[in-house]
Design a protein around this motif. Structure first.
Motif, mmCIF file in Angstrom:
data_model
loop_
_atom_site.group_PDB
_atom_site.id
_atom_site.type_symbol
_atom_site.label_atom_id
_atom_site.label_comp_id
_atom_site.label_asym_id
_atom_site.label_seq_id
_atom_site.Cartn_x
_atom_site.Cartn_y
_atom_site.Cartn_z
ATOM 1 N N GLN A 1 0.806 -1.047 -0.108
ATOM 2 C CA GLN A 1 0.074 -0.094 -0.113
ATOM 3 C C GLN A 1 0.876 1.347 -0.148
ATOM 4 N N HIS B 1 2.390 3.010 -3.899
ATOM 5 C CA HIS B 1 1.312 4.035 -4.293
ATOM 6 C C HIS B 1 1.687 4.872 -5.332
ATOM 7 N N LYS C 1 -6.856 -1.615 2.675
ATOM 8 C CA LYS C 1 -5.998 -0.799 3.877
ATOM 9 C C LYS C 1 -6.363 -1.445 5.003
ATOM 10 N N GLN D 1 -3.733 -5.224 4.855
ATOM 11 C CA GLN D 1 -2.656 -5.265 4.088
ATOM 12 C C GLN D 1 -1.970 -6.525 4.222
ATOM 13 N N ARG E 1 0.510 2.856 -8.349
ATOM 14 C CA ARG E 1 -0.752 2.893 -8.474
ATOM 15 C C ARG E 1 -1.395 4.026 -9.025
ATOM 16 N N GLU F 1 -11.327 -0.661 -1.498
ATOM 17 C CA GLU F 1 -10.073 -0.037 -1.254
ATOM 18 C C GLU F 1 -9.988 0.017 0.313
#
Length: 97
Positions: free
Chosen positions: A31, A35, A70, A73, A38, A66
């Motif tokens: 994540q 980032h 989060k 993870q 993404r 999403e």
């Protein structure tokens, strides 16, 4: 959703492959670590009309997916119900004419 993935793969192949490699290489921190990749993939895909339509029509299930990612993870498989809900929504989206 299959159409959106195909569009992303066709027009944003490089971005999609880089993001996928990053996620696979960083299962516990993807994540944070992925980032920027993404965002790059998202910007590329967002330029296509069917992707824009899916984002509009399926914003709620995507946001839930999403959020699940989060919160999970280290165990993204816990989000299978969320991704299935998003996929079901996205598969029903028809391009605007």
């Amino acid at each position: 959703m299959q159409a959106a993935l195909e569009i992303t793969a066709r027009y944003c192949r490089n971005e999609m492959e880089q993001y996928g490699r990053c996620v696979a290489a960083s299962p516990a921190s993807w994540q944070r670590d992925c980032h920027r990749l993404r965002l790059s993939m998202s910007r590329c895909a967002a330029a296509h009309p069917i992707v824009q339509q899916i984002r509009q029509d399926c914003a709620e299930p995507f946001a839930a997916f999403e959020q699940c990612l989060k919160e999970n993870q280290a165990s993204v498989m816990n989000c299978s119900d969320h991704v299935n809900a998003f996929l079901l929504c996205a598969e029903q989206v028809k391009p605007s004419t």
